[in-house]
Design an enzyme around this catalytic site. Sequence first.
Site, PDB file in Angstrom:
ATOM      1  N   GLN A   1       7.117 -29.461  18.716  1.00 40.49           N
ATOM      2  CA  GLN A   1       6.585 -30.555  19.470  1.00 40.49           C
ATOM      3  C   GLN A   1       5.834 -31.345  18.696  1.00 40.49           C
ATOM      4  OE1 GLN A   1       7.035 -30.832  22.859  1.00 40.49           O
ATOM      5  NE2 GLN A   1       5.837 -32.799  22.614  1.00 40.49           N
TER       6      GLN A   1
ATOM      7  N   LYS B   1       9.770 -27.593  29.249  1.00 45.15           N
ATOM      8  CA  LYS B   1      10.900 -27.398  28.674  1.00 45.15           C
ATOM      9  C   LYS B   1      11.613 -25.976  28.748  1.00 45.15           C
ATOM     10  CE  LYS B   1      10.201 -31.410  25.739  1.00 45.15           C
ATOM     11  NZ  LYS B   1       9.425 -31.841  24.164  1.00 45.15           N
TER      12      LYS B   1
ATOM     13  N   ASP C   1      16.034 -32.353  18.977  1.00 44.97           N
ATOM     14  CA  ASP C   1      15.567 -33.370  19.243  1.00 44.97           C
ATOM     15  C   ASP C   1      16.150 -34.638  18.485  1.00 44.97           C
ATOM     16  OD1 ASP C   1      13.309 -33.430  20.674  1.00 44.97           O
ATOM     17  OD2 ASP C   1      11.842 -32.754  19.441  1.00 44.97           O
TER      18      ASP C   1
END
Length: 285
Positions: free
Chosen positions: A97, A53, A120
């Site tokens: 994460q 990412k 997200d």
Amino acid sequence: MTAQLIDGLALSRDMRAQLGQRAAALTAAGRRPGLAVILVGDDPASAVYVRNKVKACEEQGLHSVLERYDATLTEAALLARVAALNADPAIHGILVQMPLPRHIDSHRVIESIATEKDVDGFSVHSAGCLMAGLPGLRPATPYGCMKLIESTGLDLRGKHAVVIGRSNTVGKPMALLLLQAHATVTVCHSATPDLALHTRAADVVVVAVGRRNTLRADMVKPGAVVVDVGMNRNDEGKLCGDVDFPAVREALGPEGWITPVPGGVGPMTITMLLVNTLQAAEART
Ligand code: NAP
């Protein structure tokens, strides 16, 4: 003749090139888009995901920050880091994460991220916006699946779409995005008695289960579009999806479409994270 491949790598490359131009325009205007990624613990798979990412951000000229913490980090310390990033004007997107160590309440952490930085799309606010059809940041994986389906040229209006899996991060938002595109949507899960009954009637099947060979050749209709979200390891230790790829590709025939694993949904998930970060930066006046 087998089904055509939906090439997630090629689509990602095209989309990222355009994103790079948008990022450059924002940077020139003094608003370089910035993403902060927080990794807690030393899960090797998570470490690979966050590295990819951050690398993708750098390649397209976005500012990126990777914060790595030991698995012993307290929830309070993590919440304090999120609060600092919420207040940081150089950061437009924050990604923590998952999974987090068990002593940290993931829900509390997700909800602590400023709504406008929730790239997200996992917060209750973002989920609510999707549910209500309001603008907002969409979860990257199902958002990427929509782009993959769009790339086949299929008009989803009136089509029958079947989603296998109902997680908050993939299955449910996927179903809502398909519904928004005017498909008739069926959501299947572990308590669905006869998956094939649904998938055989489907024009589109999205499989997000996490179990190899969940979708087999006798479960699809020729000409359908199959999107494989799953990430598993086969007996040789190689990455594979939830679909019995060679057999299903054959069964779909030349009018059908299928995503490979790797090279399908995975790269698009990262691309849509960049899309969300840019959207968040562009929304900041
Ligand atoms: P998850 O939270 O474990 O959800 C799995 C879903 O599959 C659940 O809804 C479960 O039903 C359902 N399920 C389990 N066994 C089933 C069966 N035999 N028949 C039908 N449905 C069944 O997983 P997730 O986070 O959604 O992820 C799914 C897969 O996608 C995983 O392999 C994950 O690694 C992968 N993934 C890939 C990406 C990417 O970027 N490529 C991103 C995210 C996830 P219940 O709700 O009834 O338990």
